[in-house]
Design an enzyme around this catalytic site. Structure first.
Site, mmCIF file in Angstrom:
data_model
loop_
_atom_site.group_PDB
_atom_site.id
_atom_site.type_symbol
_atom_site.label_atom_id
_atom_site.label_comp_id
_atom_site.label_asym_id
_atom_site.label_seq_id
_atom_site.Cartn_x
_atom_site.Cartn_y
_atom_site.Cartn_z
ATOM 1 N N SER A 14 16.778 -12.510 19.568
ATOM 2 C CA SER A 14 16.686 -13.943 19.897
ATOM 3 C C SER A 14 16.431 -14.257 21.364
ATOM 4 C CB SER A 14 17.968 -14.655 19.459
ATOM 5 O OG SER A 14 17.961 -14.804 18.077
ATOM 6 N N LYS A 72 13.322 -16.113 21.948
ATOM 7 C CA LYS A 72 13.196 -17.549 21.614
ATOM 8 C C LYS A 72 12.927 -18.383 22.872
ATOM 9 C CE LYS A 72 15.784 -17.548 17.239
ATOM 10 N NZ LYS A 72 16.406 -16.347 16.799
ATOM 11 N N TYR A 85 7.721 -15.559 13.097
ATOM 12 C CA TYR A 85 9.127 -15.569 13.541
ATOM 13 C C TYR A 85 9.701 -14.149 13.583
ATOM 14 C CZ TYR A 85 14.147 -16.086 13.604
ATOM 15 O OH TYR A 85 15.482 -15.944 13.937
ATOM 16 N N TYR A 104 24.876 -19.946 21.035
ATOM 17 C CA TYR A 104 25.301 -20.536 19.757
ATOM 18 C C TYR A 104 26.683 -21.170 19.862
ATOM 19 C CZ TYR A 104 21.826 -16.946 19.085
ATOM 20 O OH TYR A 104 20.732 -16.143 19.234
ATOM 21 N N VAL A 114 20.807 -10.382 18.898
ATOM 22 C CA VAL A 114 21.670 -9.491 18.116
ATOM 23 C C VAL A 114 21.339 -8.005 18.308
ATOM 24 C CG1 VAL A 114 22.415 -11.140 16.346
ATOM 25 C CG2 VAL A 114 20.310 -9.831 15.994
#
Ligand code: GLN
Length: 307
Positions: free
Chosen positions: A66, A69, A191, A243, A261
């Protein structure tokens, strides 16, 4: 010239780790990620003056997951512009990166581009605007970092498809609300490739250095985005990069950052440096346990953060 001996600080931090600090679990829900050595620890800090400080496995490539992103958002801001904010928010989610609950309540508009749903919408935008999005995304990352060898891991991308049930659910839910324009398979292919990018700590610190230098990568003198947009990307990382643990990261570390992750974390000290840390064991929120500890100790020992 930097006067701080970060190298020495890294050695102190790692020497101070106790056995209890070796906790957490490597991500296994994406089978390919389970194959990593849990003991790996890499740190690389690059200053805006192009000074380098490193520790351990800082030159080894790993799955950035991530963290990418931030780069897809940066590209979308360039090619789509402010329209992005019509379909994805800028608020912290306070929930897990792959949560479905909030998305139902909020009618398919993801809270921010750092959670999976938000990044899936960004991929949908890129698919609509670019001729060859998979290739152009990779070329963009290579260009802004000055590192031509950065690549996707086809193995990891395939592994994500095999177990991507929640991600497909997010995409389908958003499509049901009219917030995905393209074919679900095409969006998810982009993605999953985005998540599969492999880079080392050294490469990450170089690729994200523009966020510490008003949108320009000072090492290769490449303008990535405007200072105004740089401020916004940093603000989003600060509020949403971890998050349901974004508050904890701000409280303990005090820098904008983004986790993945794969066990990587990138953090930025605007005007000073970019640092990447990699340690694969994750805490219960999916953030690198020792990665957070290293960064907390760094800003504590140097007494420097954005606050
Ligand atoms: N590829 C992962 C997923 O979609 C990314 C999650 C993360 O790094 N937090 O679940």
């Amino acid at each position: 010239m930097s006067v701080i001996d970060y190298q020495k600080i890294f050695h102190h931090i790692v020497a101070g780790f106790k056995d209890d600090d070796d906790c957490g679990k490597v991500a296994t829900y994406i089978p390919e990620l389970a194959n990593v050595d849990p003991k790996k620890l890499g740190i690389h800090l690059t200053t805006v003056e192009n000074n380098h400080f490193c520790f351990g496995d800082s030159n080894e490539k790993f799955s950035i997951q991530s963290i990418s992103k931030v780069l897809s958002l940066t590209l979308a801001l360039k090619v789509v512009g402010e329209e992005v904010w019509d379909r994805v928010g800028v608020e912290p989610s306070g929930s897990a990166f792959n949560s479905l609950v909030q998305l139902e309540y909020e009618k398919g508009i993801p809270r921010n581009p750092m959670i999976n749903a938000g990044a899936i919408v960004i991929c949908d935008f890129l698919l609509s605007c670019l001729d060859n999005p998979k290739y152009e995304l990779l070329e963009f990352i290579r260009k802004i970092s000055g590192i031509a060898s950065i690549d996707y891991s086809v193995k990891v991308a395939e592994s994500e498809v095999q177990t991507g049930f929640r991600n497909y659910s997010l995409a389908n839910l958003m499509k049901g609300f009219g917030n995905i324009d393209n074919d679900i398979e095409a969006v998810m292919d982009l993605y999953f490739h985005l998540c599969s990018i492999e880079m080392s700590c050294k490469e990450l610190a170089q690729a994200f250095l523009f966020l510490a230098a008003d949108g320009i990568n000072p090492i290769i003198n490449e303008t990535v985005i405007s200072p105004g947009r740089t401020k916004r990307v940093n603000a989003i990382m600060q509020m949403c990069g971890f998050y349901d643990e974004a508050g904890e990261f701000a409280f303990r570390v005090g820098l904008p950052g983004k986790s993945g992750v794969g066990g990587g974390i990138v953090a930025v000290h605007p005007g000073k440096y970019c640092i990447a840390v990699w340690s694969p064991k994750l805490n219960k929120n999916g953030n690198s346990y020792r990665g957070m500890r290293v960064l907390e100790e760094l800003t504590t020992k140097t007494q420097l953060s954005i606050f």
